[in-house]
Design an enzyme around this catalytic site. Sequence first.
Site, PDB file in Angstrom:
ATOM      1  N   ARG A  21       4.591  12.010 -21.229  1.00 47.53           N
ATOM      2  CA  ARG A  21       3.738  13.171 -21.566  1.00 47.53           C
ATOM      3  C   ARG A  21       2.997  13.023 -22.895  1.00 47.53           C
ATOM      4  O   ARG A  21       2.598  14.007 -23.509  1.00 47.53           O
ATOM      5  CB  ARG A  21       4.540  14.478 -21.579  1.00 47.53           C
ATOM      6  N   LYS A  42     -12.084  11.088 -25.208  1.00 52.19           N
ATOM      7  CA  LYS A  42     -12.114  11.078 -23.738  1.00 52.19           C
ATOM      8  C   LYS A  42     -11.637   9.717 -23.290  1.00 52.19           C
ATOM      9  O   LYS A  42     -12.074   8.696 -23.823  1.00 52.19           O
ATOM     10  CB  LYS A  42     -13.541  11.244 -23.231  1.00 52.19           C
ATOM     11  N   GLU A  66     -26.355   2.672 -26.677  1.00 48.00           N
ATOM     12  CA  GLU A  66     -25.755   3.922 -27.183  1.00 48.00           C
ATOM     13  C   GLU A  66     -26.312   4.280 -28.562  1.00 48.00           C
ATOM     14  O   GLU A  66     -26.446   5.454 -28.903  1.00 48.00           O
ATOM     15  CB  GLU A  66     -24.223   3.817 -27.238  1.00 48.00           C
ATOM     16  N   LYS A  77     -21.437  10.600 -33.691  1.00 50.44           N
ATOM     17  CA  LYS A  77     -20.566  10.983 -32.575  1.00 50.44           C
ATOM     18  C   LYS A  77     -19.393  11.860 -33.044  1.00 50.44           C
ATOM     19  O   LYS A  77     -19.071  12.875 -32.423  1.00 50.44           O
ATOM     20  CB  LYS A  77     -20.045   9.733 -31.855  1.00 50.44           C
ATOM     21  N   GLU A 128     -16.452  19.728 -24.684  1.00 47.50           N
ATOM     22  CA  GLU A 128     -17.742  19.646 -24.002  1.00 47.50           C
ATOM     23  C   GLU A 128     -18.164  20.942 -23.311  1.00 47.50           C
ATOM     24  O   GLU A 128     -18.406  20.986 -22.115  1.00 47.50           O
ATOM     25  CB  GLU A 128     -17.722  18.477 -22.994  1.00 47.50           C
ATOM     26  N   ARG A 155     -21.707  18.744 -27.192  1.00 44.23           N
ATOM     27  CA  ARG A 155     -21.201  17.410 -26.832  1.00 44.23           C
ATOM     28  C   ARG A 155     -21.924  16.860 -25.603  1.00 44.23           C
ATOM     29  O   ARG A 155     -21.999  15.660 -25.394  1.00 44.23           O
ATOM     30  CB  ARG A 155     -19.687  17.465 -26.598  1.00 44.23           C
ATOM     31  N   ASN A 190     -24.496  12.867 -23.325  1.00 44.00           N
ATOM     32  CA  ASN A 190     -24.689  12.361 -21.966  1.00 44.00           C
ATOM     33  C   ASN A 190     -26.141  11.995 -21.673  1.00 44.00           C
ATOM     34  O   ASN A 190     -26.481  11.713 -20.523  1.00 44.00           O
ATOM     35  CB  ASN A 190     -24.224  13.408 -20.936  1.00 44.00           C
ATOM     36  N   HIS A 204     -26.954   9.403 -19.178  1.00 39.34           N
ATOM     37  CA  HIS A 204     -25.714   9.065 -18.478  1.00 39.34           C
ATOM     38  C   HIS A 204     -25.624   9.643 -17.071  1.00 39.34           C
ATOM     39  O   HIS A 204     -24.877   9.134 -16.245  1.00 39.34           O
ATOM     40  CB  HIS A 204     -24.498   9.544 -19.283  1.00 39.34           C
ATOM     41  N   HIS A 216     -24.730   6.733 -14.882  1.00 40.76           N
ATOM     42  CA  HIS A 216     -23.425   6.563 -14.238  1.00 40.76           C
ATOM     43  C   HIS A 216     -23.569   6.402 -12.734  1.00 40.76           C
ATOM     44  O   HIS A 216     -22.818   5.666 -12.103  1.00 40.76           O
ATOM     45  CB  HIS A 216     -22.506   7.756 -14.553  1.00 40.76           C
ATOM     46  N   HIS A 236     -22.839  -0.916 -18.669  1.00 39.72           N
ATOM     47  CA  HIS A 236     -23.022   0.490 -19.040  1.00 39.72           C
ATOM     48  C   HIS A 236     -24.348   0.660 -19.801  1.00 39.72           C
ATOM     49  O   HIS A 236     -25.123   1.572 -19.529  1.00 39.72           O
ATOM     50  CB  HIS A 236     -21.841   0.947 -19.898  1.00 39.72           C
TER      51      HIS A 236
HETATM   52  N1  GLY Z   1     -13.859   7.912 -25.546  1.00 36.08           N
HETATM   53  C1  GLY Z   1     -15.235   8.214 -25.451  1.00 36.08           C
HETATM   54  C2  GLY Z   1     -15.523   9.639 -25.685  1.00 36.08           C
HETATM   55  O1  GLY Z   1     -14.648  10.419 -25.993  1.00 36.08           O
HETATM   56  O2  GLY Z   1     -16.658  10.039 -25.577  1.00 36.08           O
END
Ligand code: GLY
Length: 339
Positions: free
Chosen positions: A108, A130, A172, A214, A224, A228, A232, A235, A239, A249
């Site tokens: 956990r 993320k 990026e 970032k 998000e 945030r 994207n 993206h 994606h 990417h």
């Molecule tokens: N690990 C990439 C992000 O949080 O955007």
Amino acid sequence: MNSVTYKFSNASTQYYFASGFATLKRLVDPKNAIIITDDNIFNAQTSRFKGWNTIVLKPGEEYKVQATVDSIIEQLIAAGADRKTTLIGIGGGVITDITGYTASVYMRGISFGFLPTTVLAMVDAGIGGKNGVDVGVYKNLVGTIRQPGFILYDHNFLNSLPDSEWTNGFAEIIKHACIKDAAMFKELQAGSLLKYRKSRKLMEELIRRNALIKIKVVQKDEFEKGDRRLLNFGHTLGHALENQYELSHGQAISIGMTYASQISAQLKGFRDTEKVVHVLEQYGLPTYAEFDKKKVLEVLKMDKKRERKEMNFVLLDKIGKGVVYPIPLTTLEKIISAL
Ligand code: GLY
């Protein structure tokens, strides 16, 4: 051992910019740590891993799947990893994603940190918490949001980075310039990949500047709900193209940014599509491309940025100012079919 700490909603991350691998031993006791890396990095830098417990994965996005996580978990159990163990991801975005995700679910949740080895992981993938895995063509469909305890930057890893990885990372960086930093966009227009590759100082500054863009966005909106989403840019379409066409990417989001700029011109009167396209090309990235619109639309419908019948698409008002713009799926279908 200079570090700067940034706070997120539930945790803080210590950033060691322009640091070195040797610092790692001062942050974590090797007895209580397990490194996760890939074959390429391990074989190129084997001596650095001496004295560390290491799990070595096969490189590549195709291994960013649940089966890899299951295999790591089995190895963690075999190694006796417990709640005091720290996982350290040393690698590009695939490694940082898998490490963060595994650490978030094992028992956990255990501690983790990163030593990003690519431009892309240094300015983007390693930052923000993320993490997760792909499911078929759906990128990052399964994952968690959990911040690493530390991120350590060692620019020596960039010395052996292949050309394709440099362009990947600059996609990026150009994205950050488009949505948040018009001055950096100008600097990129005036610069070149070669210029940055030749100057460690320039590159260290560029990486720190992008990491901070970032970090600040994520600090304000970790989960998000608002700003945030700007990250994207390029993206949504990117994606949908990435796993279907086996693009990197950076290549995928570069094509995505090209069309998102065009859509910005249609819906927001954005005037600088050609400037964006030109900078992308200047850094060796693809722009206009043929793709199967129908297939891409199918994948788009499963995108996490979709909310019921609308897609939160990121457009540009002007260079340096991204905006989130909900587009009804029916409208988006028409726009994409007509591209
Ligand atoms: N690990 C990439 C992000 O949080 O955007």
